[in-house]
Design an enzyme around this catalytic site. Structure first.
Site, PDB file in Angstrom:
ATOM      1  N   ASN A 175      42.099  26.892  92.895  1.00  0.00           N
ATOM      2  CA  ASN A 175      43.012  25.774  92.742  1.00  0.00           C
ATOM      3  C   ASN A 175      43.922  25.993  91.549  1.00  0.00           C
ATOM      4  O   ASN A 175      43.543  26.642  90.568  1.00  0.00           O
ATOM      5  CB  ASN A 175      42.240  24.459  92.591  1.00  0.00           C
ATOM      6  CG  ASN A 175      41.770  24.230  91.166  1.00  0.00           C
ATOM      7  OD1 ASN A 175      42.502  23.679  90.333  1.00  0.00           O
ATOM      8  ND2 ASN A 175      40.542  24.661  90.864  1.00  0.00           N
TER       9      ASN A 175
ATOM     10  N   LYS B 121      37.911  12.347  87.959  1.00  0.00           N
ATOM     11  CA  LYS B 121      38.887  13.383  87.627  1.00  0.00           C
ATOM     12  C   LYS B 121      39.388  13.156  86.202  1.00  0.00           C
ATOM     13  O   LYS B 121      39.526  12.013  85.741  1.00  0.00           O
ATOM     14  CB  LYS B 121      40.052  13.345  88.614  1.00  0.00           C
ATOM     15  CG  LYS B 121      40.954  14.570  88.530  1.00  0.00           C
ATOM     16  CD  LYS B 121      41.990  14.597  89.651  1.00  0.00           C
ATOM     17  CE  LYS B 121      42.778  15.896  89.623  1.00  0.00           C
ATOM     18  NZ  LYS B 121      43.813  15.952  90.671  1.00  0.00           N
TER      19      LYS B 121
ATOM     20  N   LYS C  98      32.137  20.166  78.499  1.00  0.00           N
ATOM     21  CA  LYS C  98      32.242  21.062  79.657  1.00  0.00           C
ATOM     22  C   LYS C  98      32.812  22.390  79.216  1.00  0.00           C
ATOM     23  O   LYS C  98      33.912  22.472  78.674  1.00  0.00           O
ATOM     24  CB  LYS C  98      33.113  20.419  80.736  1.00  0.00           C
ATOM     25  CG  LYS C  98      33.093  21.171  82.067  1.00  0.00           C
ATOM     26  CD  LYS C  98      33.812  20.370  83.135  1.00  0.00           C
ATOM     27  CE  LYS C  98      33.742  21.052  84.491  1.00  0.00           C
ATOM     28  NZ  LYS C  98      34.424  20.250  85.549  1.00  0.00           N
TER      29      LYS C  98
ATOM     30  N   ASN D 143      36.621  17.689  78.761  1.00  0.00           N
ATOM     31  CA  ASN D 143      37.138  18.866  79.454  1.00  0.00           C
ATOM     32  C   ASN D 143      37.680  19.857  78.428  1.00  0.00           C
ATOM     33  O   ASN D 143      38.851  19.813  78.057  1.00  0.00           O
ATOM     34  CB  ASN D 143      38.223  18.444  80.453  1.00  0.00           C
ATOM     35  CG  ASN D 143      38.678  19.599  81.328  1.00  0.00           C
ATOM     36  OD1 ASN D 143      38.486  20.753  80.999  1.00  0.00           O
ATOM     37  ND2 ASN D 143      39.308  19.273  82.443  1.00  0.00           N
ATOM     38  N   PHE D 144      36.787  20.756  77.990  1.00  0.00           N
ATOM     39  CA  PHE D 144      37.176  21.839  77.090  1.00  0.00           C
ATOM     40  C   PHE D 144      37.336  23.141  77.881  1.00  0.00           C
ATOM     41  O   PHE D 144      37.139  24.222  77.329  1.00  0.00           O
ATOM     42  CB  PHE D 144      36.086  22.069  76.028  1.00  0.00           C
ATOM     43  CG  PHE D 144      35.976  20.981  75.002  1.00  0.00           C
ATOM     44  CD1 PHE D 144      37.097  20.449  74.382  1.00  0.00           C
ATOM     45  CD2 PHE D 144      34.732  20.495  74.630  1.00  0.00           C
ATOM     46  CE1 PHE D 144      36.986  19.456  73.419  1.00  0.00           C
ATOM     47  CE2 PHE D 144      34.603  19.512  73.664  1.00  0.00           C
ATOM     48  CZ  PHE D 144      35.734  18.987  73.055  1.00  0.00           C
ATOM     49  N   SER D 145      37.676  23.049  79.154  1.00  0.00           N
ATOM     50  CA  SER D 145      37.450  24.226  79.994  1.00  0.00           C
ATOM     51  C   SER D 145      38.446  24.457  81.118  1.00  0.00           C
ATOM     52  O   SER D 145      38.367  25.484  81.791  1.00  0.00           O
ATOM     53  CB  SER D 145      36.059  24.115  80.613  1.00  0.00           C
ATOM     54  OG  SER D 145      35.854  22.838  81.201  1.00  0.00           O
ATOM     55  N   CYS D 146      39.379  23.552  81.371  1.00  0.00           N
ATOM     56  CA  CYS D 146      40.335  23.775  82.457  1.00  0.00           C
ATOM     57  C   CYS D 146      41.111  25.059  82.168  1.00  0.00           C
ATOM     58  O   CYS D 146      41.737  25.186  81.114  1.00  0.00           O
ATOM     59  CB  CYS D 146      41.290  22.592  82.572  1.00  0.00           C
ATOM     60  SG  CYS D 146      42.421  22.722  83.964  1.00  0.00           S
TER      61      CYS D 146
END
Length: 425
Positions: free
Chosen positions: A127, A91, A227, A186-189
């Site tokens: 989510n 995570k 991502k 994480n370039f995408s949340c």
């Protein structure tokens, strides 16, 4: 294999002279890969081989735990390795977990029977969960423990930070010291802290993405996967930026921004927290066709512009069967990530995925993943080309059925075939 110095790594960045008008250029990535390659497990020669080598990292199969709840702590990541997953992506972590405050309930499900149904197949999952709320030191300790206990298994850290070069560099340094095999950025949340230029706020801004990728790839000494967010018009543009700025791989897609639904009894949105909600990320089976389209777009761009031997594509989106995985691999994916599928079906899902993927390979006599990776990509074209192809096919079919126009066209040499060309049954 000898590692490269930081000087060598820096020469691999492609940040200078960047513009969105790319020529048809094939990039060859000076290698930061190949540090950790392990022998594959022995298998019967009659069985298809599911093992893959991605950016120099050997995995027993292409099935990867996607970043999220299934990789949230040591206990669950250990379970994933024990069950046989090819790799685990933890995570997402950042330097200051105190900024992360989750709420509950934070999930909502969509069933095939429609609004408010408590029966029927789950086809969608939303989510509003944030990145890891556990202290970074705790997560780093568990990364190291996992690598000590599973030295031949692939552990990938997912990281995200604010628009701050020093913060990114510190986070990368601390994560790499645990011995992780690669880093996913994480370039995408799609939700949570976008005001701090985190997650999709970077992935949706190519200029910002290029700058941050430059910082990351100048610092990292292990392979980097970027991502991608699907919440953008053309996903191939940021993917191109990430690769040309030094990343070895692309992961796609992250969840799709959505509102799951409104409860028609209470008139409140879902998931409902104290009567209120917020848009979140949509996943599970219903997003699979969208993910296929996005992955196809990235794969076509990578095939045209990058050296596919040195770059990788990790596909994500609605994978619950071996067939779902096969579709992504046929489009060019090297690995397939599963997150929501594990939340719905458990860690043992990897066994079902492996059996079903092997059955597909046996059906077509494929011995390895590379035998069919990207095999379907060439069959995507433009609508204009489809029209041209169909017109030509119709023309040829008419020519075959037309037969002779008049008696003067009969010939002695082709008499039998000329007769057959005018028979109706």
């Amino acid at each position: 294999m000898a590692s490269f110095s930081m000087t060598q790594i820096r020469t691999g960045n492609y940040t200078s002279g960047f513009s969105l008008n790319y020529p048809n250029k094939v990039y060859a990535r000076p290698s930061r890969i190949g540090f950790k390659v392990f022998a594959s497990e022995s298998e019967s020669s009659s069985e298809p081989d599911l093992s893959v080598t991605v950016n120099g990292l050997r995995m027993p199969n292409p099935f990867v735990i996607g970043s999220g709840p299934p990789g949230t702590n040591y206990t669950v990541m250990k379970r994933a390795f024990d069950e046989g997953w090819g790799a685990v992506i933890a995570k997402t972590v950042s330097l200051d977990a105190a900024k992360v405050i989750n709420v509950t309930p934070r999930y909502a499900r969509l069933r095939a029977n429609g609004n408010g149904s408590t029966k029927g197949e789950i086809i969608g999952w939303q989510n509003i969960e944030l990145i890891s709320d556990r202290p970074l030191e705790t997560m780093l300790k568990e990364f190291k423990q996992l690598k000590d206990e599973y030295p031949d298994r692939i552990l990938i850290a997912s990281i995200m930070e604010e628009y701050n070069k020093a913060a990114w560099e510190e986070l990368i340094d601390r994560v790499e010291q645990t011995g992780v095999d690669a880093i996913e950025i994480n370039f995408s949340c799609p939700h949570g802290m976008p005001e701090r230029k985190m997650g999709a706020a970077v992935g949706q801004d190519c200029a910002l993405l290029e700058e941050v990728c430059g910082w990351i790839n100048a610092k990292a000494t292990v392979p980097v996967w970027a991502k991608m967010t699907p919440n953008i018009t053309d996903i191939s543009q940021p993917a191109r930026v990430a690769l040309s700025s030094g990343s070895e791989g692309i992961a796609a897609i992250n969840t799709i921004m959505s509102v799951m639904g409104i409860n028609l009894d209470t008139l409140r949105p879902e998931p409902c927290v104290e009567g209120y909600s917020t848009p979140g990320g949509y996943s599970a089976k219903a997003v699979h066709p969208i993910a296929l389209g996005k992955v196809m777009s990235i794969a076509k761009m990578m095939k045209a512009e990058f050296d596919s031997e040195n770059y990788s594509l990790s596909a994500i989106g609605g994978v619950e069967t071996g067939g779902d995985a096969a579709e992504f691999i046929l489009l060019g994916a090297n690995t397939v990530q599963v997150c929501t599928g594990v939340m719905m079906h458990g860690y043992g899902l990897v066994k079902k995925l492996s059996v079903e993927l092997k059955d597909f390979m046996k059906k077509h006599n494929f011995k390895s993943i590379e035998d069919f990776r990207g095999a379907s990509l060439e069959y995507f074209t433009t609508h204009t080309d489809l029209v041209k192809r169909q017109q030509e096919a119709i023309k040829q079919r008419k020519a075959i059925k037309k037969g002779l126009q008049s008696d003067k066209d009969w010939t002695g040499d082709g008499f039998v075939k000329e007769s057959e060309s005018m028979v109706s049954n």
